[in-house]
Design an enzyme around this catalytic site. Structure first.
Site, PDB file in Angstrom:
ATOM      1  N   HIS A 158       0.816  -1.224   0.000  1.00  0.00           N
ATOM      2  CA  HIS A 158       0.000   0.000   0.000  1.00  0.00           C
ATOM      3  C   HIS A 158       0.846   1.270   0.000  1.00  0.00           C
ATOM      4  O   HIS A 158       0.338   2.355  -0.292  1.00  0.00           O
ATOM      5  CB  HIS A 158      -0.932   0.000   1.214  1.00  0.00           C
ATOM      6  CG  HIS A 158      -2.033  -1.017   1.102  1.00  0.00           C
ATOM      7  ND1 HIS A 158      -3.314  -0.688   0.739  1.00  0.00           N
ATOM      8  CD2 HIS A 158      -2.033  -2.353   1.256  1.00  0.00           C
ATOM      9  CE1 HIS A 158      -4.062  -1.781   0.703  1.00  0.00           C
ATOM     10  NE2 HIS A 158      -3.301  -2.815   1.014  1.00  0.00           N
ATOM     11  N   ASP A 366       3.469   9.522  -0.613  1.00  0.00           N
ATOM     12  CA  ASP A 366       2.283   8.734  -0.259  1.00  0.00           C
ATOM     13  C   ASP A 366       2.086   7.630  -1.297  1.00  0.00           C
ATOM     14  O   ASP A 366       2.215   7.898  -2.499  1.00  0.00           O
ATOM     15  CB  ASP A 366       1.040   9.639  -0.249  1.00  0.00           C
ATOM     16  CG  ASP A 366       0.076   9.313   0.876  1.00  0.00           C
ATOM     17  OD1 ASP A 366      -0.054   8.119   1.206  1.00  0.00           O
ATOM     18  OD2 ASP A 366      -0.533  10.246   1.427  1.00  0.00           O
TER      19      ASP A 366
HETATM   20  C1  GDG Z   1      -2.183   3.808   3.321  1.00  0.00           C
HETATM   21  C2  GDG Z   1      -1.137   4.490   2.420  1.00  0.00           C
HETATM   22  C3  GDG Z   1      -2.785   4.415   0.534  1.00  0.00           C
HETATM   23  C4  GDG Z   1      -8.710   9.749   7.856  1.00  0.00           C
HETATM   24  N1  GDG Z   1      -9.086  10.422   8.960  1.00  0.00           N
HETATM   25  C5  GDG Z   1     -10.288   9.941   9.314  1.00  0.00           C
HETATM   26  C6  GDG Z   1     -10.647   8.931   8.405  1.00  0.00           C
HETATM   27  N2  GDG Z   1      -9.665   8.840   7.515  1.00  0.00           N
HETATM   28  C7  GDG Z   1      -9.691   7.936   6.345  1.00  0.00           C
HETATM   29  C8  GDG Z   1      -9.655   8.680   5.036  1.00  0.00           C
HETATM   30  C9  GDG Z   1      -9.114   7.626   4.091  1.00  0.00           C
HETATM   31  C10 GDG Z   1      -8.176   6.826   5.007  1.00  0.00           C
HETATM   32  O1  GDG Z   1      -8.533   7.103   6.359  1.00  0.00           O
HETATM   33  C11 GDG Z   1      -6.725   7.250   4.843  1.00  0.00           C
HETATM   34  O2  GDG Z   1      -6.246   6.719   3.648  1.00  0.00           O
HETATM   35  P1  GDG Z   1      -5.023   7.376   2.871  1.00  0.00           P
HETATM   36  O3  GDG Z   1      -4.899   6.679   1.588  1.00  0.00           O
HETATM   37  O4  GDG Z   1      -5.267   8.821   2.712  1.00  0.00           O
HETATM   38  O5  GDG Z   1      -3.736   7.208   3.798  1.00  0.00           O
HETATM   39  P2  GDG Z   1      -3.105   6.059   4.769  1.00  0.00           P
HETATM   40  O6  GDG Z   1      -3.901   5.877   5.999  1.00  0.00           O
HETATM   41  O7  GDG Z   1      -1.687   6.491   4.996  1.00  0.00           O
HETATM   42  O8  GDG Z   1      -3.150   4.699   3.908  1.00  0.00           O
HETATM   43  C12 GDG Z   1      -1.825   5.314   1.347  1.00  0.00           C
HETATM   44  C13 GDG Z   1      -3.713   3.638   1.458  1.00  0.00           C
HETATM   45  O9  GDG Z   1      -2.961   2.925   2.456  1.00  0.00           O
HETATM   46  C14 GDG Z   1      -4.572   2.634   0.682  1.00  0.00           C
HETATM   47  O10 GDG Z   1      -3.773   1.786  -0.081  1.00  0.00           O
HETATM   48  O11 GDG Z   1      -3.564   5.242  -0.314  1.00  0.00           O
HETATM   49  O12 GDG Z   1      -0.871   5.881   0.474  1.00  0.00           O
HETATM   50  O13 GDG Z   1      -0.260   5.297   3.198  1.00  0.00           O
HETATM   51  O14 GDG Z   1     -10.127   6.775   3.630  1.00  0.00           O
HETATM   52  O15 GDG Z   1     -10.931   9.165   4.717  1.00  0.00           O
HETATM   53  N3  GDG Z   1     -11.807   8.244   8.460  1.00  0.00           N
HETATM   54  C15 GDG Z   1     -12.669   8.571   9.478  1.00  0.00           C
HETATM   55  N4  GDG Z   1     -12.374   9.528  10.407  1.00  0.00           N
HETATM   56  C16 GDG Z   1     -11.216  10.252  10.368  1.00  0.00           C
HETATM   57  O16 GDG Z   1     -10.985  11.146  11.205  1.00  0.00           O
HETATM   58  N5  GDG Z   1     -13.836   7.899   9.565  1.00  0.00           N
END
Ligand code: GDG
Length: 472
Positions: A158, A366
């Site tokens: 990821h 990222d």
């Molecule tokens: C890893 C990789 C890759 C965030 N704050 C809250 C919340 N979130 C949700 C977001 C989004 C998810 O969490 C975060 O996903 P990201 O992709 O932005 O980042 P990582 O957590 O670092 O994820 C990344 C991912 O895996 C998938 O392969 O894209 O690059 O680092 O969905 O909306 N959700 C809630 N409350 C929050 O305060 N409910």
């Protein structure tokens, strides 16, 4: 269809997958429901040795079994807090300066992977297809192989795969890559990540790699591929307009008193570029006095891994920066940065995205960044906000409608904020449509189905050391 076994560091509970969990959990659960199967991994609990050894806790939901284990404190420290999050995470995000390497933690990382594999074996059937997720579990497949498991096994990373010059900083880099080669399919987020892996195979592992992803190294043949993780755009649009969040959105709007809104949502992590983002917003206010008092940045940053030293440091830095900037530009009725260190319900986030004029997503590095995709999908097509996106997010490959920025360029980000705030409606609509085309083309279902199709299509008899007859 053969059964699917998903293995990930954390397993969402049956209620979470149906409630406020991110789309990813929902997507994986969807695949499990279709074929029936098992979701295996750590429960998130730190437990005594005797409880950990009691065997996986099983919860059934239709055709899906959730199988979770707790981790003893020492294992948690070495495997999770140590090698996974203090070595692999920073190095894979190009932050060697923040990485520490400890041999005992690495030994613990491998030991826990072997222990998890041993626990999982009892749940496996001969035809199961096994899909392992992320950097915590790189040696998991090799541990299964060493116990004689010959099933189809895939791994999806990821986070970014770093270029070899960066990866070489981790002393056991060759063992890690050898472990990856024990899978039949290894999936990456972007072509750049896949190329970095191939580069290592060719230049440092005496192996071969073709442009279409056929890799041979360490006596194994495997396939690599690019599988862009996505979202379900319609689901996000529905969450963004849900009634439940109405009151919160009204409250926020009232408190903004007509000011423009910039939204940022990230786990509190140094890879997300939060300090640089705050400085860019400060620079914008400094250079654009007409916007002072007229635009607010809402940063939601739920804490994660707060017992890892570098995470305490980033939290401290961010609190300092928010306080300093607010001290400089606040008025009696105006706070430029509203910094919230807590988790919000998913539909509230999506509704706030829809109300905002800018989505500011500026990670230093990222794997993909799903927030960038969620931001666009949550917009009102008639009056969409503008995504300002880091060129170092995997999502930058697809989100061509975004205003692209270099997150190290404070002035450049500040200029992009200004441009986005005054962008005409026609251009906003055009940019929104451009990104939506890609979001629909590469949604979460495409990611999941294309990975699983490649894994199910693997010809196991093609291994250089052919497996014993009778194994599929
Ligand atoms: C890893 C990789 C890759 C965030 N704050 C809250 C919340 N979130 C949700 C977001 C989004 C998810 O969490 C975060 O996903 P990201 O992709 O932005 O980042 P990582 O957590 O670092 O994820 C990344 C991912 O895996 C998938 O392969 O894209 O690059 O680092 O969905 O909306 N959700 C809630 N409350 C929050 O305060 N409910």
């Amino acid at each position: 269809m053969t059964r699917l076994v998903v293995v990930s560091n954390r397993v969402a509970s049956p209620t979470e997958t149906k409630g406020s969990a991110g789309g990813l959990a929902v997507g994986v659960f969807g695949a499990l429901k279709d074929s029936g199967g098992v979701w295996f991994g750590w429960s998130g609990d730190v437990v005594s040795d005797s409880v950990a050894n009691q065997g996986p806790k099983l919860e059934q939901d239709g055709a899906v079994t959730f199988a979770t284990v707790g981790l003893p404190k020492k294992d948690y420290d070495q495997y999770y807090r140590g090698f996974s999050n203090a070595t692999l995470w920073p190095v894979f995000h190009y932050r060697n300066d923040l990485a520490v390497y400890d041999r005992e933690e690495y030994a613990g990382y491998r030991r826990v992977n072997s222990w998890l594999a041993h626990r999982a074996i009892k749940l496996l059937q001969p035809d199961d297809v096994i899909w392992v997720h992320d950097y915590h579990l790189i040696p998991f497949g090799e541990a299964l192989r060493s116990e004689g498991v010959t099933n189809r096994m895939g791994f999806f990373l990821h986070i970014p795969f770093p270029s070899p010059q960066i990866l070489l900083n981790i002393p056991p880099h060759a063992e890690l890559v050898k472990s990856l080669c024990c899978y039949d399919v290894v999936g990456f987020q972007t072509p750049g990540d896949q190329a970095a892996f191939h580069d290592y195979i060719v230049r440092h592992a005496h192996g071969t790699a073709t442009a279409d992803g056929e890799v041979e190294a360490f006596g194994r043949r495997l396939k690599t591929g690019v599988y862009r993780i996505g979202i379900f755009p319609d689901e996000i649009a529905e969450q963004a307009t849900r009634g439940e969040a109405r009151q919160d959105v009204m409250d926020l709007k009232q408190s903004l008193e007509g000011r423009k809104l910039i939204m940022s949502v990230d786990r509190l992590d140094y890879s997300k570029g939060l300090v640089e983002r705050f400085k860019a917003f400060e620079h914008f206010l400094e250079k654009s006095p007409e916007w002072r008092g007229n635009v607010t940045l809402v940063q939601i940053a739920p804490p994660t891994r707060s017992d890892v030293d570098t995470y305490q440091q980033i939290r401290h830095n961010l609190e300092y920066e928010a306080g300093r900037i607010n001290g400089r530009y606040s008025g009696l009725d105006y706070t430029p940065i509203r910094y919230m260190n807590q988790r919000y319900d998913r539909w509230k986030l999506m509704s706030l995205f829809r109300e905002s004029q800018i989505g500011l997503v500026t990670p230093l590095r990222d794997g993909m960044n799903l927030v960038a995709k969620e931001y666009v999908a949550a917009q009102n097509p008639d009056d969409p906000g503008v995504l300002v996106l880091s060129q170092f997010a995997g999502a930058a490959d697809e989100m061509k409608g975004a205003l692209m920025v270099n997150p190290h360029d404070i002035v450049g980000m500040s200029e992009a904020i200004g441009r986005a705030l005054s962008m005409p409606l026609a251009e906003r609509r055009e940019r929104y449509e451009t990104s939506m085309v890609m979001l629909r083309k590469y949604d979460l279902g495409v990611w999941r189905d294309s990975f699983l199709a490649d894994l199910r299509g693997v010809n196991l008899n093609k291994q250089p050391n052919k497996r014993p007859a009778g194994n599929k």
